[in-house]
Design a protein around this motif. Sequence first.
Motif, PDB file in Angstrom:
ATOM      1  N   ARG A 458       2.627  -5.946  -1.721  1.00 53.63           N
ATOM      2  CA  ARG A 458       2.460  -4.510  -1.901  1.00 53.63           C
ATOM      3  C   ARG A 458       3.821  -3.848  -1.959  1.00 53.63           C
ATOM      4  O   ARG A 458       4.760  -4.222  -1.255  1.00 53.63           O
ATOM      5  CB  ARG A 458       1.652  -3.893  -0.749  1.00 53.63           C
ATOM      6  N   VAL A 460       5.756  -0.333  -1.222  1.00 54.23           N
ATOM      7  CA  VAL A 460       5.605   0.855  -0.388  1.00 54.23           C
ATOM      8  C   VAL A 460       6.815   1.761  -0.632  1.00 54.23           C
ATOM      9  O   VAL A 460       7.949   1.373  -0.350  1.00 54.23           O
ATOM     10  CB  VAL A 460       5.528   0.494   1.107  1.00 54.23           C
ATOM     11  N   LEU A 493       1.536   2.038  -2.873  1.00 51.77           N
ATOM     12  CA  LEU A 493       1.451   2.729  -1.587  1.00 51.77           C
ATOM     13  C   LEU A 493       2.579   3.743  -1.445  1.00 51.77           C
ATOM     14  O   LEU A 493       3.737   3.445  -1.766  1.00 51.77           O
ATOM     15  CB  LEU A 493       1.538   1.725  -0.439  1.00 51.77           C
ATOM     16  N   ILE A 500      -0.433   7.604   5.055  1.00 52.93           N
ATOM     17  CA  ILE A 500      -0.373   6.569   4.018  1.00 52.93           C
ATOM     18  C   ILE A 500      -1.321   6.939   2.881  1.00 52.93           C
ATOM     19  O   ILE A 500      -2.478   7.278   3.125  1.00 52.93           O
ATOM     20  CB  ILE A 500      -0.796   5.199   4.591  1.00 52.93           C
ATOM     21  N   ASP A 502      -2.907   5.214  -0.445  1.00 50.18           N
ATOM     22  CA  ASP A 502      -3.099   3.966  -1.189  1.00 50.18           C
ATOM     23  C   ASP A 502      -3.600   4.312  -2.586  1.00 50.18           C
ATOM     24  O   ASP A 502      -4.732   4.741  -2.768  1.00 50.18           O
ATOM     25  CB  ASP A 502      -4.120   3.091  -0.463  1.00 50.18           C
TER      26      ASP A 502
END
Length: 651
Positions: A458, A460, A493, A500, A502
Amino acid sequence: MPDHVTDPDAAAAWLLARVEGPLRIGAPLALGKPHRLLNALYARIERDPSRPLQLYTALSLDPPHAGGNDLQARFLRPFVERHFGADFPRLAYAQAVARDALPAHVQVEEFYMQSGALLGSSQAQRAYTSLNYTQAADAVAQRAPHAIVQKVAACEGSARLSLSCNNDITQDTLDAIAARGLPRPLLIAEIDPELPWLGGTATVDAAFFDLVLTPPGPYPKLFGLPRQPVSDADYAIGLYASALVRDGGTLQIGIGALADALSHALVLRHTDNVRYRQILRALDPTLEDHPLVREIGGLEPFATGLFGCSEMLNEGFRKLVQSGVIRRKVHDDLGLMQRLANGSAYTADHARLAEEGQYLHGAFYLGSPAFYDWLRHLPEDERRAIGMRRISEINQIYGGDETLQRLQRRQARFFNSCMMATALGAAVSDALDDGRVVSGVGGQHDFVAMAHALPDARSVLMFRALREGAGNPRSNIRWNYGHTTIPRHLRDLFIDEYGIADLRGMTDEDCVIAMAGITDAAFQAPLLEQAKAAKKLERGFSAPAHWQRNRAGVRAAALAPFRRDGSLPDYPLGSDFTPVEQDLLRALTWLKASTGSVGGKLRTVFAALLQRAGDNDAMYLQRMELERPAGFSEWLDARLLRLALARTARA
């Protein structure tokens, strides 16, 4: 064997004697630049139009300048001299670029700049090359450089030299030059005894270079990045991010206060898990049950540990290694890694991994003097566990041994910072909407793309929800912006101090709702109205009541007990400022924010006139050379400083 000289001017003469006419040179970014050689070369060429020079590089680091007598200059002067050293060899060409004073026959192309330092330089902005880090080597090869110059480390008793701080693109560039059928450039090394020695793939035979320059001492300090204080917002972001890291996974982080906050949160998670969970519950009681935390992250200490794989090694990695968070080793033997992955590894495989494996890979490093000192004094087994690699091996999985890298980089989390994000998932990280470059793309796009290429990875992107503009806060979540670094189709993300978002695989409507949910409460309504006007949100949509908790005061109150008891210190990775300077920096930061508008300035000055002297004011005024003000301007500065110290005093 290479030629050897001890005089930088002799090295410049050696190069000029071997290249006729225009000269094209490549130099690494950041620490890897041979300052003395480049300054000697620039001094010879600056006033000689018959020798045009083109320099291809990035991140030409220059200590801050502290001219004038305002409060900022008074704070900086003693610090700059102490931290960087009075004899630090500032790059002459970099100072000329900053003043738009490069002569017409000299051009400096950079693909990454010192953040915000060259917004006002026409020469820097015109000569900027927008590239992903993985494209830089071929871009330099395209220019057919006559020479590549690089700072290196030497080790007593070894016939090899270490590329040390910059194993990033030199060898990739040579390969790209050869692939284009161009002649191999001259290679010049400048040995710096201050540079830590790192072995393995970072070393080359001395014969790799055509000339080795060993300047005489004394040797100036390496450029040290001053470690910055971590704010409440930074800590909130770092804590959210730390819950998305999976034990046994892979970690990449950027640099700056957000990376420092994330590193500290990961250390807390591992070394004081009870306290870590208490802080998380205070910040966000729902985080422990957050679907993403359960699916891709975790809150437990690291039983297996992490493998660090980042283009830049920095202060955070030092702390993570020292605390035992980063300790998962990988090996370059594909068969061994395959057996480890499928559970068929032999006892001998585990022994080889323990002896030969590495838990940290990087392409270049940059940090504080304490970070460099740590690298210099590593025990040999820990030194072997750090591998300096080519940027083509770090920032991508294509073009090399993709199967091996996929096995090594399991559960990868790529954490990078951006300046702004749009409600539809694009990120603004390197430039303003008018096109002026703040820094550069660097490796951010590389890592975002790699997060989509690895099945369990992922990306971020971290950012602060608010910024100050002319004394007024502005949201860093925009409906749209005139420039983007990461396109919306690579959205994944996003984290700010409010939570957060997503966005991977989400519809535009879902993206807008997720991003609005982490927008500061004061800016939610206009953002939602823009989304409705653009047909991305139903007219009847209304913000949930809990979104109103997205206010700076709420986060500050939640973290306040942990700020007071030292669990979340201002400088989690150590400080380069004295205790007095730390107080002054906090006060000056408050003063700058309070005087950003005309009204704020008037209110602050009026309050300063009424401010009584504090018990400890004398030592701060002495540090700022304001204990005996000369004239009204200095008298007013002293009053303003007293007010700022009183407003930011810690119990």
